[in-house]
Design a protein around this motif. Structure first.
Motif, PDB file in Angstrom:
ATOM      1  N   LYS A 163       0.844  -1.191   0.000  1.00 41.01           N
ATOM      2  CA  LYS A 163       0.000   0.000   0.000  1.00 41.01           C
ATOM      3  C   LYS A 163       0.885   1.248   0.000  1.00 41.01           C
ATOM      4  O   LYS A 163       2.085   1.173   0.269  1.00 41.01           O
ATOM      5  N   LEU A 164       0.282   2.398  -0.280  1.00 38.81           N
ATOM      6  CA  LEU A 164       1.050   3.639  -0.381  1.00 38.81           C
ATOM      7  C   LEU A 164       1.570   4.062   0.988  1.00 38.81           C
ATOM      8  O   LEU A 164       0.803   4.290   1.924  1.00 38.81           O
ATOM      9  N   LEU A 165       2.896   4.166   1.092  1.00 35.66           N
ATOM     10  CA  LEU A 165       3.534   4.573   2.341  1.00 35.66           C
ATOM     11  C   LEU A 165       3.596   6.090   2.460  1.00 35.66           C
ATOM     12  O   LEU A 165       3.732   6.805   1.467  1.00 35.66           O
ATOM     13  N   GLY A 166       3.543   6.544   3.699  1.00 39.53           N
ATOM     14  CA  GLY A 166       3.793   7.941   4.004  1.00 39.53           C
ATOM     15  C   GLY A 166       4.881   8.026   5.058  1.00 39.53           C
ATOM     16  O   GLY A 166       5.095   7.078   5.826  1.00 39.53           O
ATOM     17  N   GLN A 167       5.582   9.145   5.096  1.00 42.16           N
ATOM     18  CA  GLN A 167       6.642   9.349   6.088  1.00 42.16           C
ATOM     19  C   GLN A 167       6.602  10.788   6.567  1.00 42.16           C
ATOM     20  O   GLN A 167       6.369  11.716   5.793  1.00 42.16           O
ATOM     21  N   LYS A 168       6.807  10.975   7.863  1.00 46.47           N
ATOM     22  CA  LYS A 168       6.823  12.320   8.435  1.00 46.47           C
ATOM     23  C   LYS A 168       7.901  12.404   9.501  1.00 46.47           C
ATOM     24  O   LYS A 168       8.034  11.502  10.330  1.00 46.47           O
ATOM     25  N   GLY A 169       8.673  13.484   9.490  1.00 40.99           N
ATOM     26  CA  GLY A 169       9.683  13.709  10.507  1.00 40.99           C
ATOM     27  C   GLY A 169       9.272  14.845  11.428  1.00 40.99           C
ATOM     28  O   GLY A 169       8.689  15.836  10.988  1.00 40.99           O
ATOM     29  N   LYS A 170       9.564  14.695  12.720  1.00 44.29           N
ATOM     30  CA  LYS A 170       9.243  15.722  13.709  1.00 44.29           C
ATOM     31  C   LYS A 170      10.463  15.990  14.586  1.00 44.29           C
ATOM     32  O   LYS A 170      11.217  15.074  14.924  1.00 44.29           O
ATOM     33  N   LEU A 171      10.631  17.255  14.987  1.00 39.05           N
ATOM     34  CA  LEU A 171      11.717  17.655  15.878  1.00 39.05           C
ATOM     35  C   LEU A 171      11.173  17.971  17.262  1.00 39.05           C
ATOM     36  O   LEU A 171      10.048  18.467  17.402  1.00 39.05           O
ATOM     37  N   GLY A 172      11.998  17.699  18.293  1.00 38.63           N
ATOM     38  CA  GLY A 172      11.610  18.022  19.656  1.00 38.63           C
ATOM     39  C   GLY A 172      12.799  18.513  20.455  1.00 38.63           C
ATOM     40  O   GLY A 172      13.949  18.152  20.171  1.00 38.63           O
ATOM     41  N   THR A 173      12.518  19.317  21.460  1.00 36.24           N
ATOM     42  CA  THR A 173      13.611  19.875  22.264  1.00 36.24           C
ATOM     43  C   THR A 173      14.208  18.841  23.209  1.00 36.24           C
ATOM     44  O   THR A 173      15.406  18.869  23.492  1.00 36.24           O
ATOM     45  N   ASP A 174      13.371  17.918  23.710  1.00 35.48           N
ATOM     46  CA  ASP A 174      13.852  16.882  24.623  1.00 35.48           C
ATOM     47  C   ASP A 174      13.000  15.628  24.442  1.00 35.48           C
ATOM     48  O   ASP A 174      12.094  15.591  23.604  1.00 35.48           O
ATOM     49  N   GLU A 175      13.279  14.583  25.237  1.00 40.35           N
ATOM     50  CA  GLU A 175      12.567  13.311  25.084  1.00 40.35           C
ATOM     51  C   GLU A 175      11.070  13.467  25.313  1.00 40.35           C
ATOM     52  O   GLU A 175      10.253  12.866  24.603  1.00 40.35           O
ATOM     53  N   ALA A 176      10.700  14.249  26.306  1.00 41.41           N
ATOM     54  CA  ALA A 176       9.281  14.445  26.600  1.00 41.41           C
ATOM     55  C   ALA A 176       8.583  15.162  25.447  1.00 41.41           C
ATOM     56  O   ALA A 176       7.471  14.793  25.041  1.00 41.41           O
TER      57      ALA A 176
END
Length: 286
Positions: free
Chosen positions: A224-237
């Motif tokens: 099936k058609l894959l999607g990908q998304k990247g996210k940034l965070g300041t810390d683990e929480a």
């Protein structure tokens, strides 16, 4: 030329085949549909179990695009569209697919069909893959590498043409059969994931059939058609919250979460005095 290039890029439509370009269609089929081809007599293709049609396409208008239960193309004249229909009717017929109608209007032609088992024709073009475009041997090897997994998956290859035209990087395409879905994103198709980010192949191996790890950021697969998304965070929480929020977004939009992987960045990324130390890679089905 600009208009031609735009049409070519949008449609990947091609015209004019030589005798070697319709391998594995019987002489009877050719006579029945009045396809005029020079000698030599067509030869059978034994490269795959399916006996798919092979050849080279060098001009615009015969290379079909696919959608739902139809093939479509850009053709400047009705005569060009007739040539398209005359070519594709015996190809489809070879695999038990019956043409149910044709329509031509404003340089756009479409051919509808039905198959006995309900399967539909889909296409894949290799132009965005990594290969030596100046080597016919390299292209042929890659073509086999892409076709064999389709055979093994029961997705019968129908045709595969090398594309040789000045507008395009030398490449090839593949036509094959698969089961239809109301949402074509959910169909099991031959696809390519390539959006610039490195791919977590190990995370995806259990969800799709990986045909080729083309580059660190490119993968050809069946699924099936894959999607990908990247996210940034300041810390683990913070990155955990970003991941949870995106999972919620996927559910709300009827998309299926697959897997994710979180990294601590070797070097923080700074935007307007905010320092991001973590990154999460998220995969899902569209």
């Amino acid at each position: 030329m600009k208009k031609l290039a735009m049409i070519a890029a949008a449609m990947l439509s091609v015209s004019a085949l030589s005798a070697a370009e319709l391998n594995d269609i019987s002489t009877g089929d050719i006579k029945a549909y009045k396809i005029e081809l020079p000698a030599p007599v067509l030869q059978r293709n034994d490269a795959g179990k399916s006996g798919h049609v092979t050849g080279e396409i060098t001009k615009l208008h015969l290379l079909a695009r696919t959608s739902k239960n139809l093939l479509f193309t850009h053709a400047k004249t009705e005569a060009e569209f007739k040539e398209f229909v005359d070519m594709w009717t015996p190809i489809l017929g070879k695999f038990g697919i019956k043409v149910t109608g044709t329509e031509y209007n404003n340089e756009f032609g479409k051919l509808t069909y039905e198959s006995a088992d309900g399967r539909v024709v889909r296409d894949f073009t290799a132009e965005k893959m990594n290969y030596d475009a100046l080597s016919s041997t390299s292209i042929a090897a890659l073509q086999r590498e892409v076709l064999e997994p389709l055979d093994k998956a029961g997705m019968t290859p129908v045709a595969s043409f090398t594309i040789n035209h000045e507008i395009f990087r030398p490449t090839f395409n593949v036509y094959y059969l698969t089961k239809p879905e109301e949402n074509m994103d959910h169909e099991i198709q031959l696809r390519q994931l390539k959006n610039g980010d490195d791919i977590e192949f190990d995370l995806l191996a259990g969800f799709v059939n990986i045909v080729k790890k083309d580059r660190s950021f490119s993968m050809v697969y069946i699924g099936k058609l894959l999607g990908q998304k990247g996210k940034l965070g300041t810390d683990e929480a913070a990155i955990a919250v970003k991941l949870a929020d995106y999972k919620k977004f996927l559910v709300e939009n009827n998309k299926e979460f697959i897997a994710s992987k979180t990294y601590k960045l070797e070097k923080p990324i700074e935007f307007t005095d905010i320092k991001f130390n973590y990154y999460v890679n998220i995969y899902f089905f569209q």
